[in-house]
Design an enzyme around this catalytic site. Structure first.
Site, PDB file in Angstrom:
ATOM      1  CD1 TRP A 131      30.935 -22.334  28.335  1.00 14.74           C
ATOM      2  CD2 TRP A 131      29.261 -23.528  27.440  1.00 14.74           C
ATOM      3  NE1 TRP A 131      29.740 -21.815  28.816  1.00 14.74           N
ATOM      4  CE2 TRP A 131      28.712 -22.531  28.288  1.00 14.74           C
ATOM      5  CE3 TRP A 131      28.405 -24.397  26.768  1.00 14.74           C
ATOM      6  CZ2 TRP A 131      27.330 -22.391  28.474  1.00 14.74           C
ATOM      7  CZ3 TRP A 131      27.026 -24.262  26.957  1.00 14.74           C
ATOM      8  CH2 TRP A 131      26.501 -23.261  27.806  1.00 14.74           C
ATOM      9  CG  ASP A 150      36.643 -20.060  26.122  1.00 12.33           C
ATOM     10  OD1 ASP A 150      37.356 -19.035  26.163  1.00 12.33           O
ATOM     11  OD2 ASP A 150      37.097 -21.181  25.827  1.00 12.33           O
ATOM     12  CG  ASP A 151      29.526 -18.761  30.654  1.00 12.54           C
ATOM     13  OD1 ASP A 151      28.783 -19.624  30.189  1.00 12.54           O
ATOM     14  OD2 ASP A 151      29.108 -17.738  31.239  1.00 12.54           O
ATOM     15  CG  PHE A 152      28.572 -13.607  26.465  1.00 13.19           C
ATOM     16  CD1 PHE A 152      29.318 -12.855  25.577  1.00 13.19           C
ATOM     17  CD2 PHE A 152      27.478 -13.010  27.088  1.00 13.19           C
ATOM     18  CE1 PHE A 152      28.991 -11.522  25.316  1.00 13.19           C
ATOM     19  CE2 PHE A 152      27.140 -11.681  26.838  1.00 13.19           C
ATOM     20  CZ  PHE A 152      27.900 -10.942  25.951  1.00 13.19           C
ATOM     21  CD1 TRP A 192      26.499 -16.977  33.900  1.00 14.39           C
ATOM     22  CD2 TRP A 192      26.549 -18.765  35.236  1.00 14.39           C
ATOM     23  NE1 TRP A 192      27.397 -17.860  33.370  1.00 14.39           N
ATOM     24  CE2 TRP A 192      27.454 -18.973  34.164  1.00 14.39           C
ATOM     25  CE3 TRP A 192      26.425 -19.765  36.197  1.00 14.39           C
ATOM     26  CZ2 TRP A 192      28.214 -20.131  34.038  1.00 14.39           C
ATOM     27  CZ3 TRP A 192      27.178 -20.928  36.075  1.00 14.39           C
ATOM     28  CH2 TRP A 192      28.060 -21.098  35.003  1.00 14.39           C
TER      29      TRP A 192
END
Length: 210
Positions: A131, A150-152, A192
């Site tokens: 990540w 896998d980035d929240f 984001w």
């Protein structure tokens, strides 16, 4: 990169609707490659405020030259821990500085490598995982087609856009990431920003058509 608008309009209309509300793509790659990796290590598993405090103390410790490989390598472990770093994170920073100083990790030339080679080189460093390497590709090297599975934040934004109560299944995330290619980094950046838009919406009570 005006062509990405056409791409997302065709391949992911839901994200494209958010893109139109958010506005221009404004990511400018950071030139401080070592500093970015150091900050990534510092920030692991702590709050933004705590990470900022540690970073400021570390900057005071190393002096005017800033957080550089030489500056970190010159600090005894007890002084690194005194700024708030855990013993583990202090060892990670020392390992990062040592590998950069020795040339094992070639930050000055790393931009010549492809994405997979960059990830392989960076993950040699203790405390640097896939990540973090992907964030480096996006924010330091400006690579356009990185999908941080896998980035929240990316997963949370996709869940909201696509109407999932929880994070989408991995296979679905992969499918969406592939549909964004060759602009997956841009899609991630807008994810984001989309979460920031939703937060603003909640704070000011306004409704946005996204």
């Amino acid at each position: 990169m005006a062509t990405f608008h056409h791409h997302f309009r065709k391949r992911d209309p839901l994200l494209h609707a958010a893109i139109k509300q958010i506005g221009p793509y404004k990511l400018k790659p950071s030139r401080d490659r070592f500093g970015m990796l150091a900050r990534s290590i510092i920030s692991q598993q702590i709050s933004v405020g705590a990470a900022r405090s540690i970073r400021q103390k570390l900057e005071t410790l190393v002096g005017e030259g800033g957080i550089t490989p030489a500056a970190i390598a010159s600090q005894p472990p007890d002084k690194l821990r005194a700024v708030g770093l855990s013993p583990q994170k202090a060892s990670y920073l020392v390992d990062l500085a040592g590998k950069v100083n020795s040339g094992e990790v070639r930050l000055a030339r790393i931009g010549r490598l492809n994405d997979e080679q960059v990830i392989a080189e960076l993950t040699q460093i203790k405390g640097i995982g896939i990540w973090t390497a992907q964030m480096f590709l996006i924010f330091a090297l400006g690579r356009p087609d990185v999908f941080p599975l896998d980035d929240f934040g990316v997963r949370a934004a996709i869940a909201r856009l696509y109407g999932y109560d929880e994070h989408p299944p991995k296979a679905r995330l992969i499918e969406i990431g592939q549909s964004w290619s060759p602009f997956a980094s841009i899609g991630s950046w807008y994810c984001w920003r989309y979460l920031e838009l939703l937060k603003k919406q909640k704070l000011d009570g306004k409704q946005y058509p996204v």
